[in-house]
Scaffold this motif. Sequence first.
Motif, short mmCIF file in Angstrom:
data_model
loop_
_atom_site.label_atom_id
_atom_site.label_comp_id
_atom_site.label_asym_id
_atom_site.label_seq_id
_atom_site.Cartn_x
_atom_site.Cartn_y
_atom_site.Cartn_z
N ASN A 153 0.81 -1.22 0.00
CA ASN A 153 0.00 0.00 0.00
C ASN A 153 0.84 1.27 0.00
N TYR A 154 2.16 1.13 0.05
CA TYR A 154 3.03 2.32 0.11
C TYR A 154 3.00 3.03 -1.24
N PRO A 155 2.81 4.34 -1.25
CA PRO A 155 2.70 5.06 -2.52
C PRO A 155 4.06 5.29 -3.20
N PHE A 156 4.50 4.29 -4.00
CA PHE A 156 5.75 4.44 -4.74
C PHE A 156 5.56 5.38 -5.92
N THR A 157 6.66 5.90 -6.39
CA THR A 157 6.60 6.68 -7.63
C THR A 157 6.55 5.71 -8.80
N LYS A 158 6.34 6.22 -10.00
CA LYS A 158 6.21 5.37 -11.19
C LYS A 158 7.49 4.56 -11.43
N ASN A 159 8.65 5.18 -11.29
CA ASN A 159 9.91 4.48 -11.54
C ASN A 159 10.13 3.38 -10.52
N GLN A 160 9.75 3.62 -9.26
CA GLN A 160 9.93 2.60 -8.24
C GLN A 160 9.02 1.40 -8.49
N LYS A 161 7.79 1.66 -8.94
CA LYS A 161 6.87 0.56 -9.24
C LYS A 161 7.38 -0.26 -10.42
N ALA A 162 7.88 0.41 -11.46
CA ALA A 162 8.41 -0.29 -12.62
C ALA A 162 9.62 -1.14 -12.22
N HIS A 163 10.46 -0.63 -11.35
CA HIS A 163 11.63 -1.37 -10.88
C HIS A 163 11.22 -2.61 -10.10
N GLU A 164 10.19 -2.46 -9.26
CA GLU A 164 9.68 -3.60 -8.49
C GLU A 164 9.14 -4.68 -9.43
N LYS A 165 8.39 -4.31 -10.46
CA LYS A 165 7.85 -5.28 -11.41
C LYS A 165 8.98 -6.00 -12.15
N HIS A 166 10.01 -5.26 -12.53
CA HIS A 166 11.14 -5.83 -13.25
C HIS A 166 11.88 -6.84 -12.36
N ARG A 167 12.06 -6.51 -11.11
CA ARG A 167 12.75 -7.41 -10.17
C ARG A 167 11.95 -8.69 -9.96
N LYS A 168 10.63 -8.57 -9.84
CA LYS A 168 9.80 -9.76 -9.62
C LYS A 168 9.77 -10.64 -10.87
N LYS A 169 9.76 -9.99 -12.05
CA LYS A 169 9.71 -10.73 -13.31
C LYS A 169 10.99 -11.55 -13.50
N ASN A 170 12.13 -10.98 -13.19
CA ASN A 170 13.41 -11.65 -13.39
C ASN A 170 13.78 -12.56 -12.22
#
Length: 193
Positions: A153-170
């Motif tokens: 629920n933490y309000p990340f910025t757009k770049n932080q959310k994209a980085h999180e998705k990339h880390r989970k995908k890889n």
Amino acid sequence: MENYERGDMTKHYVELHPDTVKCSSHGPLHGYVHYSKKQLADHGRVTISGIGGAINKAISTAELLKKYQAELHQSNRVFFISVTETWKPKENPELQDIEVERKIPAMEITLQVDEPTEKGPGYQAPLPSETSKPKPRQGKFKKHVAKPKNKDNYPFTKNQKAHEKHRKKNGNNDDNKDKVVNAEVVNAPGNGT
């Protein structure tokens, strides 16, 4: 005026009441307010005066007193004090002394509980009792919002959310690294297991 230096200075004061609170521009405001409250409680009236730059402090003292005590009658008087300065010549004895007269503004504010018999042009009627009470202090404005307890629920910025998705995908998140390291340690050759 570079050939002159200031000599004597004479101030022509107006006689004030002996219990007058004389405000100066350097004194603390709370001291004048405290002393004025004491005079008002003892005598039922107080006179506050200020000369030149101290007029604003005299007005502030009177306004604070009116806020603390309801139904005070106010009488104002504005006048001038004349100051005579004598300038003497520095080096040239042929020059004459110069006298300069200045007028400095002054103000006298009288606050009293009883209504005055004579109401001059500077009279102000008392404030209603509702407006004279001091208002309670308001709580401080909260600038920051509390952080959410759940990381999702933490309000990340757009770049932080994209980085999180990339880390989970890889599969590069920290939980998978710990499992891999533990698996290598368990299955490592030469452990004797």
